[in-house]
Structure formats: structure tokens, C-alpha cells
Write a protein that holds these residues in place. Sequence first.
Motif, PDB file in Angstrom:
ATOM      1  N   VAL A 195       0.849  -1.193   0.000  1.00 34.15           N
ATOM      2  CA  VAL A 195       0.000   0.000   0.000  1.00 34.15           C
ATOM      3  C   VAL A 195       0.881   1.238   0.000  1.00 34.15           C
ATOM      4  N   ASP A 196       0.257   2.406  -0.233  1.00 34.99           N
ATOM      5  CA  ASP A 196       1.011   3.652  -0.163  1.00 34.99           C
ATOM      6  C   ASP A 196       0.852   4.266   1.223  1.00 34.99           C
ATOM      7  N   GLY A 197       1.424   5.450   1.406  1.00 35.76           N
ATOM      8  CA  GLY A 197       1.431   6.069   2.720  1.00 35.76           C
ATOM      9  C   GLY A 197       0.062   6.438   3.248  1.00 35.76           C
ATOM     10  N   GLY A 198      -0.950   6.550   2.359  1.00 35.49           N
ATOM     11  CA  GLY A 198      -2.282   6.895   2.813  1.00 35.49           C
ATOM     12  C   GLY A 198      -2.937   5.825   3.657  1.00 35.49           C
ATOM     13  N   TYR A 199      -2.442   4.591   3.573  1.00 33.42           N
ATOM     14  CA  TYR A 199      -3.010   3.487   4.346  1.00 33.42           C
ATOM     15  C   TYR A 199      -2.170   3.145   5.571  1.00 33.42           C
ATOM     16  N   ALA A 200      -1.132   3.918   5.820  1.00 33.33           N
ATOM     17  CA  ALA A 200      -0.237   3.609   6.934  1.00 33.33           C
ATOM     18  C   ALA A 200      -0.928   3.899   8.265  1.00 33.33           C
ATOM     19  N   GLY A 201      -0.319   3.408   9.328  1.00 32.98           N
ATOM     20  CA  GLY A 201      -0.838   3.689  10.663  1.00 32.98           C
ATOM     21  C   GLY A 201      -1.903   2.700  11.096  1.00 32.98           C
ATOM     22  N   ARG A 202      -2.998   3.229  11.613  1.00 30.58           N
ATOM     23  CA  ARG A 202      -4.048   2.387  12.170  1.00 30.58           C
ATOM     24  C   ARG A 202      -4.699   1.514  11.111  1.00 30.58           C
ATOM     25  N   CYS A 203      -4.844   2.035   9.885  1.00 33.60           N
ATOM     26  CA  CYS A 203      -5.454   1.234   8.824  1.00 33.60           C
ATOM     27  C   CYS A 203      -4.619  -0.003   8.524  1.00 33.60           C
ATOM     28  N   ALA A 204      -3.318   0.170   8.365  1.00 32.25           N
ATOM     29  CA  ALA A 204      -2.441  -0.975   8.102  1.00 32.25           C
ATOM     30  C   ALA A 204      -2.467  -1.967   9.263  1.00 32.25           C
ATOM     31  N   GLN A 205      -2.518  -1.445  10.475  1.00 33.01           N
ATOM     32  CA  GLN A 205      -2.563  -2.323  11.641  1.00 33.01           C
ATOM     33  C   GLN A 205      -3.864  -3.116  11.681  1.00 33.01           C
TER      34      GLN A 205
END
Length: 238
Positions: free
Chosen positions: A135-145
Motif C-alpha cells: 500500500v502507499d502512505g495513505g493506508y499507513a498507521g491504524r489502517c495498516a494495523q
Amino acid sequence: CCYVVRTGCAWRMLPSEFPHWDNVYKTFRRWSAQGKFEQMHDRLRSLWREREARTAAPTAAVLDAQSTRSSPQGGERGFDAGKKVKGRKRNLVVDTLGLLLAVTVTAASVQDRDAAHAVVATAKQKYPSVQTLFVDGGYAGRCAQTLNQTHALTVEVVRHPANGNGGSWHHAAQGQLFPVRADANGFVVLPKRWVVERTHGWNERARRLIMHHDRLANVSEAWIWLAEARLLLRRLTT
């Protein structure tokens, strides 16, 4: 149906050598409701992966979203403040060859990270073999977790080299082995991420997909399956 998706014409403007437009339209709606275009695409995708010496079940996938304008026809739509687009958003999950695994269409106002869960759940349900998601940086953080915990996926965030949060580690006394060089316009090919961007480009060759002309989101999804199936069919027969 292939004529409409390629040329982008209205149903009533079908050439006279085709059946009556109303019969074609009703057949298209019936097949789309039955998932015929998706089933056809999945069979063609398996044949193409076999030709490319890949297993039928993919183990890695790429997620991305694209906002596209919608016509005054009506239906669900919104405004994407980041892309400055008023319309709908296509959320795609593709394999490492750029072939479609799952798609959902939402209003453009829906954030990428909010729309990711439904399309990833669909892809994971169809292909449990998928273990890694790029994924790109827009999905990082809580979404990726959340994607990692819910679907047991290894989520790899591919950031742009100009992003200060991404970076790449290397020894201070040693140069980078694979430096990233931009072209004259500043464009940088991101590892793995460019595959899904190419898929967006494939879809835009079909003039019906340049803009959303349908009121229902599931009809817009059916057009994507048909356009991708048509592309695979041309590959397999030429």
C-alpha cells in the motif's frame, strides 16, 4: 457490451447491426447482477497467470484508489478534497502482475483508509492465499494495523522517496546500491506500487470508465470487470 465499454457511447446509440439497445441493456444488467463478468475475468486471469508461469492463487497483492468524475446522471458521489475531484472512487486490489482481484466503488468523499477494509475483505475471501499487501502512505498507521490483525496480512507501506517519514537506511560511509532517480518531470517509479497505477491506466483506455455514467455503484464495478476481461481476452488470443 464490449462496444459500449470501449467507445463510451450511450445505450440508445448502439449501431443498428447490434440487437435493440433495450435488449442489450437488460442482458448487461442481468449478467452484472449474476456476477458473470467477474467470473469470466477470473477464469481468464487464471489462464494468463498460467501462461506467465505463475500459480493460479496469488500470494501478494497491491491496494490503491482512484477518484474519477461522475456525470450528472445521479447516484452516490462526493468530493475528494485531496484530488479536487467530484465523483466516485475506485478501490482496486490487484496481484503483482496488475490483474484485478477485487474492486469496490464508493463516493469520492470516502477516505482511502475507510474504503480499504471492504475491498481487502473481498479479495481475501476470494483468494485466502494472499499473505502480503503493498500500500502507499495513505493506508499507513491504524489502517495498516487493522488490516494486519483482521486478515492476517503483512502490510508493506511503500513510501515516496521524498517523504521524510519513509526514508531508506544505509550506512553513512556507503552509497545507496539502488538510488532512485526521477525523470525530467520528477516522476519516480515506486517498487511494487507502480503495478496498480498501470492497472488504472489500462482501465482508462476504456472510454466508458473515464467518467461514471451509471447511478448504481455495482454497475460501475461490472464495467471494470468487463474492461479487464476484455484486455485479458485480447492478450490470450493474440
